[in-house]
Design a protein around this motif. Structure first.
Motif, PDB file in Angstrom:
ATOM      1  N   GLU A   4       0.830  -1.207   0.000  1.00 31.92           N
ATOM      2  CA  GLU A   4       0.000   0.000   0.000  1.00 31.92           C
ATOM      3  C   GLU A   4       0.867   1.261   0.000  1.00 31.92           C
ATOM      4  O   GLU A   4       0.510   2.274  -0.617  1.00 31.92           O
ATOM      5  N   ARG A  49       2.060   1.723  -3.549  1.00 30.87           N
ATOM      6  CA  ARG A  49       0.968   2.271  -4.362  1.00 30.87           C
ATOM      7  C   ARG A  49       0.778   3.768  -4.065  1.00 30.87           C
ATOM      8  O   ARG A  49       0.594   4.579  -4.982  1.00 30.87           O
ATOM      9  N   LYS A  93       3.476   5.833  -5.779  1.00 24.43           N
ATOM     10  CA  LYS A  93       3.194   5.996  -7.203  1.00 24.43           C
ATOM     11  C   LYS A  93       2.150   7.090  -7.420  1.00 24.43           C
ATOM     12  O   LYS A  93       2.295   7.946  -8.310  1.00 24.43           O
ATOM     13  N   ALA A 104       1.212  -3.427  -6.909  1.00 27.86           N
ATOM     14  CA  ALA A 104       1.178  -2.055  -6.401  1.00 27.86           C
ATOM     15  C   ALA A 104       2.012  -1.104  -7.253  1.00 27.86           C
ATOM     16  O   ALA A 104       1.906   0.111  -7.098  1.00 27.86           O
TER      17      ALA A 104
END
Length: 429
Positions: free
Chosen positions: A151, A154, A157, A186
């Protein structure tokens, strides 16, 4: 007779007081850093063993100016004297670790509570704002001990980081392939895998247990998820300095899953045993000479960094022939005295360490006279990057080098050069 090469500044290895220092050349061609602390005495540390031309390697980089660096590293953060931006910023997401390595710069393995997910989100946003979205490396401790690491990848990003990397010992990846799949889903780009050699006794010496099979399994898991892997050996004189060629041959065999090998000659900070008398320094030019001899590649294929200080490391690129041998694609004669920037360095890492998208192989086979399209395919899928980062410790810290550092660490809201963040004093005997 000794000859003065250039003046710089360093620190006392015992009290870390800022001191004048000097690089001197000895009669045998070795370059030594000399310095003296009024309280603790004189110290000398080898910088270069004379295996390559020192001045050519320096690329004409000017020495530290007379009044620069007098406050470094102290309470170091990126200041006006710092010459470069951030190529890669490390974010420590945990101090926990599932190993207790004798050689650990971060002194990982402490039983402390992890920072919250919200704290890590705030740090990621802060790094993006302060550093302009560099390559973000999740580090520790062992970052894969966090269940929420996918997470965090992600979120990074989404926050604008084009490339993300996890610095890991690979144990959880080997034992839980679904965790590797979650990281790939992710958006993770690069796995920076601790990999010290091809013999179990190397791991038993450096990491306290046999780990080779788990390392190979972690590579397999990453390859199945199309994650680029860079092998990262801590190179310790007398432990794995005879294994460099074997590591490179294994990396070539595991290509394109393995994208490169990033050597880190041991430096004496963190938990690594350190007294001035026991340090057995392994210099950057020794490393290049040993790789050249063991892997059968030309010494001239190594190039100094144009972004970090040239004494901080090297990089080189090779195409893997069908028989596993390496065809050099780089040369020191290609090096330019024009300084690069952090974005250039970041682009290099992204191109050479990230896994390329799968594509149909060309109809023509590899050959020394292949056409351009075939060459590009093999460049993307059958190439290997070799590089190194020679970290500094309190004995050999050169503040001239510190001012050019592009590898930074996020530390409670401050951005610090790596070698300043982890600097620890030596022990008196």
């Amino acid at each position: 007779m000794k000859k003065s090469i250039r003046k710089t500044r360093s620190v006392c290895p015992i009290c870390l007081k800022n001191l004048p220092a000097e690089l001197v050349e000895e009669e045998d061609g070795r370059i030594i850093m000399e310095k003296a602390c009024p309280e603790h005495g004189q110290y000398a540390a080898p910088v270069w063993q004379g295996r390559l031309d020192f001045e050519q390697w320096l690329l004409g980089v000017p020495p530290l100016r007379e009044y620069d660096g007098v406050c470094c590293p102290g309470e170091c953060g990126i200041c006006q004297e710092h010459e470069t931006g951030s190529c890669c910023t490390l974010l420590e997401v945990t101090q926990r670790c599932n190993l207790r390595c004798r050689f650990c710069f971060a002194d990982g393995g402490k039983a402390v509570e992890d920072p919250s997910f919200e704290e890590m989100q705030a740090a990621i946003r802060d790094i993006a704002e302060k550093c302009g979205g560099p390559l973000l490396q999740f580090s520790g401790g062992e970052p894969t001990l966090r269940d929420d690491l996918p997470e965090l990848v992600r979120y990074a990003k989404e926050a604008g980081f084009s490339f993300t990397q996890v610095n890991t010992n690979g144990i959880r990846l080997a034992e839980e392939p679904d965790y590797g799949r979650a990281l790939a889903d992710a958006g993770l780009d690069i796995v920076f895998l601790q990999f010290d050699g091809t013999r179990e006794e190397i791991y038993e010496t450096l990491r306290g247990k046999p780990l080779l099979e788990k390392k190979l399994k972690a590579i397999q898991v990453c390859s199945e998820q199309n994650l680029g892997v860079t092998l990262v050996p801590t190179v310790v004189k007398g432990v794995n300095t005879d294994n460099l060629g074997e590591m490179i041959r294994l990396a070539a065999e595991l290509s394109p899953g393995v994208r490169g090998v990033h050597f880190q000659p041991v430096s004496y900070f963190g938990r690594i045993p350190k007294t001035p008398e026991v340090v057995d320094r392994y210099t950057l030019d020794q490393l290049m000479a040993d790789i050249s001899e063991q892997a059968g590649i030309p010494l001239e294929s190594f190039m100094p960094s144009r972004c970090d200080h040239p004494l901080c490391g090297f990089h080189s690129n090779y195409m893997i022939r069908p028989d596993g041998s390496l065809k050099s694609l780089s040369s020191i004669t290609h090096s330019s005295k024009k300084r690069g920037c952090a974005a250039d360095n970041r682009g290099y890492v992204a191109r050479h360490w990230s896994r390329p998208e799968e594509e149909k192989p060309p109809e023509k086979a590899f050959s020394e006279e292949m056409d351009f399209d075939t060459f590009l395919y093999y460049l993307r899928h059958r190439s290997l990057a070799l590089s190194a980062m020679a970290f500094q410790d309190a004995m050999n810290l050169n503040i001239e080098r510190l001012h050019s550092c592009t590898l930074h660490v996020y530390d409670n809201g401050r951005i610090k050069p790596f070698c300043a963040r982890y600097l620890t004093p030596f022990q008196e005997t």
